[in-house]
Design a protein around this motif. Structure first.
Motif, mmCIF file in Angstrom:
data_model
loop_
_atom_site.group_PDB
_atom_site.id
_atom_site.type_symbol
_atom_site.label_atom_id
_atom_site.label_comp_id
_atom_site.label_asym_id
_atom_site.label_seq_id
_atom_site.Cartn_x
_atom_site.Cartn_y
_atom_site.Cartn_z
ATOM 1 N N THR A 60 0.833 -1.196 0.000
ATOM 2 C CA THR A 60 0.000 0.000 0.000
ATOM 3 C C THR A 60 0.870 1.250 0.000
ATOM 4 O O THR A 60 1.871 1.317 0.718
ATOM 5 N N VAL A 61 0.481 2.221 -0.837
ATOM 6 C CA VAL A 61 1.103 3.540 -0.854
ATOM 7 C C VAL A 61 -0.019 4.563 -0.700
ATOM 8 O O VAL A 61 -1.180 4.283 -1.037
ATOM 9 N N GLU A 62 0.328 5.737 -0.198
ATOM 10 C CA GLU A 62 -0.704 6.721 0.115
ATOM 11 C C GLU A 62 -0.142 8.129 0.002
ATOM 12 O O GLU A 62 1.042 8.363 0.278
ATOM 13 N N VAL A 63 -1.012 9.068 -0.376
ATOM 14 C CA VAL A 63 -0.623 10.477 -0.438
ATOM 15 C C VAL A 63 -1.867 11.341 -0.246
ATOM 16 O O VAL A 63 -2.978 10.928 -0.589
ATOM 17 N N THR A 64 -1.669 12.518 0.315
ATOM 18 C CA THR A 64 -2.726 13.516 0.403
ATOM 19 C C THR A 64 -2.393 14.627 -0.578
ATOM 20 O O THR A 64 -1.297 15.199 -0.539
ATOM 21 N N VAL A 65 -3.339 14.918 -1.466
ATOM 22 C CA VAL A 65 -3.173 15.949 -2.481
ATOM 23 C C VAL A 65 -4.048 17.137 -2.094
ATOM 24 O O VAL A 65 -5.243 16.970 -1.840
ATOM 25 N N TYR A 66 -3.453 18.301 -2.065
ATOM 26 C CA TYR A 66 -4.194 19.508 -1.729
ATOM 27 C C TYR A 66 -4.824 20.075 -2.997
ATOM 28 O O TYR A 66 -4.358 21.054 -3.577
ATOM 29 N N ALA A 67 -5.889 19.379 -3.420
ATOM 30 C CA ALA A 67 -6.666 19.771 -4.597
ATOM 31 C C ALA A 67 -8.025 19.084 -4.501
ATOM 32 O O ALA A 67 -8.144 17.997 -3.921
ATOM 33 N N ALA A 68 -9.031 19.718 -5.066
ATOM 34 C CA ALA A 68 -10.379 19.153 -5.067
ATOM 35 C C ALA A 68 -10.427 17.870 -5.899
ATOM 36 O O ALA A 68 -9.648 17.698 -6.848
ATOM 37 N N ILE A 69 -11.344 16.990 -5.563
ATOM 38 C CA ILE A 69 -11.447 15.684 -6.224
ATOM 39 C C ILE A 69 -11.654 15.818 -7.728
ATOM 40 O O ILE A 69 -11.135 15.009 -8.499
ATOM 41 N N GLU A 70 -12.378 16.817 -8.192
ATOM 42 C CA GLU A 70 -12.622 16.962 -9.629
ATOM 43 C C GLU A 70 -11.305 17.130 -10.383
ATOM 44 O O GLU A 70 -11.113 16.530 -11.446
ATOM 45 N N LYS A 71 -10.410 17.954 -9.843
ATOM 46 C CA LYS A 71 -9.105 18.142 -10.474
ATOM 47 C C LYS A 71 -8.267 16.881 -10.341
ATOM 48 O O LYS A 71 -7.625 16.445 -11.307
ATOM 49 N N VAL A 72 -8.256 16.274 -9.161
ATOM 50 C CA VAL A 72 -7.481 15.047 -8.931
ATOM 51 C C VAL A 72 -7.926 13.958 -9.905
ATOM 52 O O VAL A 72 -7.104 13.307 -10.551
ATOM 53 N N TRP A 73 -9.211 13.749 -10.030
ATOM 54 C CA TRP A 73 -9.757 12.709 -10.914
ATOM 55 C C TRP A 73 -9.354 12.970 -12.362
ATOM 56 O O TRP A 73 -8.925 12.066 -13.078
ATOM 57 N N LYS A 74 -9.485 14.221 -12.789
ATOM 58 C CA LYS A 74 -9.128 14.590 -14.166
ATOM 59 C C LYS A 74 -7.638 14.329 -14.423
ATOM 60 O O LYS A 74 -7.273 13.709 -15.418
ATOM 61 N N TYR A 75 -6.783 14.805 -13.522
ATOM 62 C CA TYR A 75 -5.340 14.661 -13.719
ATOM 63 C C TYR A 75 -4.900 13.200 -13.622
ATOM 64 O O TYR A 75 -3.955 12.787 -14.282
ATOM 65 N N TRP A 76 -5.583 12.417 -12.799
ATOM 66 C CA TRP A 76 -5.239 10.999 -12.635
ATOM 67 C C TRP A 76 -5.571 10.208 -13.898
ATOM 68 O O TRP A 76 -4.869 9.262 -14.249
ATOM 69 N N ASN A 77 -6.639 10.600 -14.598
ATOM 70 C CA ASN A 77 -7.194 9.748 -15.643
ATOM 71 C C ASN A 77 -7.038 10.230 -17.082
ATOM 72 O O ASN A 77 -7.150 9.424 -17.996
ATOM 73 N N GLU A 78 -6.793 11.505 -17.319
ATOM 74 C CA GLU A 78 -6.681 11.981 -18.698
ATOM 75 C C GLU A 78 -5.259 11.757 -19.221
ATOM 76 O O GLU A 78 -4.285 12.173 -18.585
ATOM 77 N N PRO A 79 -5.133 11.089 -20.387
ATOM 78 C CA PRO A 79 -3.803 10.767 -20.925
ATOM 79 C C PRO A 79 -2.844 11.957 -21.013
ATOM 80 O O PRO A 79 -1.658 11.812 -20.717
ATOM 81 N N ALA A 80 -3.339 13.138 -21.385
ATOM 82 C CA ALA A 80 -2.450 14.303 -21.489
ATOM 83 C C ALA A 80 -1.810 14.625 -20.142
ATOM 84 O O ALA A 80 -0.657 15.069 -20.086
ATOM 85 N N HIS A 81 -2.538 14.404 -19.057
ATOM 86 C CA HIS A 81 -1.983 14.630 -17.718
ATOM 87 C C HIS A 81 -1.121 13.453 -17.270
ATOM 88 O O HIS A 81 -0.046 13.657 -16.692
ATOM 89 N N ILE A 82 -1.575 12.227 -17.530
ATOM 90 C CA ILE A 82 -0.799 11.035 -17.157
ATOM 91 C C ILE A 82 0.624 11.144 -17.706
ATOM 92 O O ILE A 82 1.594 10.816 -17.024
ATOM 93 N N MET A 83 0.738 11.649 -18.921
ATOM 94 C CA MET A 83 2.049 11.770 -19.560
ATOM 95 C C MET A 83 2.954 12.771 -18.837
ATOM 96 O O MET A 83 4.175 12.743 -19.017
#
Length: 137
Positions: free
Chosen positions: A6-29
């Motif tokens: 298990t790994v864990e982190v707290t991101v200081y950003a709203a879930i909408e931004k976190v979800w977008k950045y986690w899942n959109e290929p342009a951000h993944i890259m």
């Protein structure tokens, strides 16, 4: 395949931004590497149960590259992603959000080749890269 890592982190950003950045290929890259010597020249993501994803991870000096991919088993927008890696190992990612803070807990079956500590530190480094990218962009 022993106990999950298990790994864990707290991101200081709203879930909408976190979800977008986690899942959109342009951000993944932009964030999906464990160290500055690596990068992601290609990413594809079909985020739905039964959908597939592939992330190409490569050394910037061209000496090595590999594809990391799998099939989504379960996706609950802004809350949960579960997938099976190409080698059959399972991964579960839980997003817990309150206001402008999102906690991410990622648990995965270890592989047999590398020591647990190396796997944990590598996945944690990628998660830390995600945190830095998301909070600073």
């Amino acid at each position: 395949m022993g106990n999950k890592i298990t790994v864990e982190v707290t991101v200081y950003a709203a879930i909408e931004k976190v979800w977008k950045y986690w899942n959109e290929p342009a951000h993944i890259m932009k964030w999906c590497q464990a160290s500055p010597e690596w990068h992601v020249p290609a990413a594809q993501n079909d985020l739905k149960a039964g959908g597939t994803f592939t992330t190409t991870m490569a050394a910037k000096d061209g000496s090595m590259s590999f594809d990391f991919g799998g099939v989504y088993d379960q996706v609950k927008t802004n809350d949960l992603i579960e997938y099976t890696i190409g080698d059959g190992r399972k991964v579960r990612i839980v997003f817990t959000h309150t206001g402008d803070t999102t906690n991410i807990v990622e648990s995965f079956d270890p592989e047999e080749t590398n020591p647990r500590e190396l796997q944990q530190s590598g996945w944690q480094a990628i998660l830390n890269s995600f945190k830095s990218y998301t909070e600073n962009n």
